[in-house]
Design an enzyme around this catalytic site. Structure first.
Site, mmCIF file in Angstrom:
data_model
loop_
_atom_site.group_PDB
_atom_site.id
_atom_site.type_symbol
_atom_site.label_atom_id
_atom_site.label_comp_id
_atom_site.label_asym_id
_atom_site.label_seq_id
_atom_site.Cartn_x
_atom_site.Cartn_y
_atom_site.Cartn_z
ATOM 1 N N ARG A 36 47.859 42.818 33.758
ATOM 2 C CA ARG A 36 47.387 42.185 35.000
ATOM 3 C C ARG A 36 48.373 41.152 35.510
ATOM 4 O O ARG A 36 48.685 41.124 36.707
ATOM 5 C CB ARG A 36 46.013 41.535 34.799
ATOM 6 C CG ARG A 36 44.899 42.540 34.582
ATOM 7 C CD ARG A 36 43.575 41.852 34.328
ATOM 8 N NE ARG A 36 43.697 40.989 33.160
ATOM 9 C CZ ARG A 36 42.945 39.916 32.924
ATOM 10 N NH1 ARG A 36 41.998 39.574 33.765
ATOM 11 N NH2 ARG A 36 43.115 39.202 31.837
ATOM 12 N N ASN A 54 40.534 43.771 34.744
ATOM 13 C CA ASN A 54 40.165 44.608 33.610
ATOM 14 C C ASN A 54 38.763 45.144 33.830
ATOM 15 O O ASN A 54 37.894 44.441 34.352
ATOM 16 C CB ASN A 54 40.179 43.810 32.307
ATOM 17 C CG ASN A 54 41.568 43.510 31.807
ATOM 18 O OD1 ASN A 54 42.539 44.156 32.188
ATOM 19 N ND2 ASN A 54 41.673 42.520 30.933
#
Length: 107
Positions: A36, A54
């Site tokens: 990320r 996520n």
């Protein structure tokens, strides 16, 4: 006297293309490997807006909005990901941008 018709063409600054949106799901070892954060950094470098997060099932979900070439580069980048990631699959759906501004990591 006949009515006049005027057409307006959209003029973009040099180097800019029309904006597009890609909604991406990434499968593999993509959580806990800086996927990320690296996605955010890559998007910001390319001037792409959107977000990444996520999912509970182990995938990563992301949305990219920006110039077509920059969004395409981000989708391509998703196939590799961060140095420690092991990407198995990337699915993407293209659509109309929603006007996102900036790039964030969502929780």
């Amino acid at each position: 006297m006949s009515p006049r018709c005027f057409s307006r063409s959209r003029v973009l600054p040099p180097g800019m293309t029309d904006r597009t949106r890609a909604h991406v799901f990434v499968t593999g070892r993509v959580q806990g490997v800086f996927y990320r954060a690296t996605t955010r950094d890559q998007a910001r470098e390319r001037g792409v807006d959107g977000w990444v997060k996520n999912l509970d099932d182990g995938r990563v979900e992301a949305v990219f909005e920006g110039p077509e070439d920059a969004v395409a580069a981000m989708v391509e980048w998703c196939h590799e990901g961060s140095d420690r990631a092991r990407v198995k699959d990337v699915t993407v759906e293209y659509g109309e941008p929603e006007g996102l501004d900036g790039f964030d990591i969502r929780r």
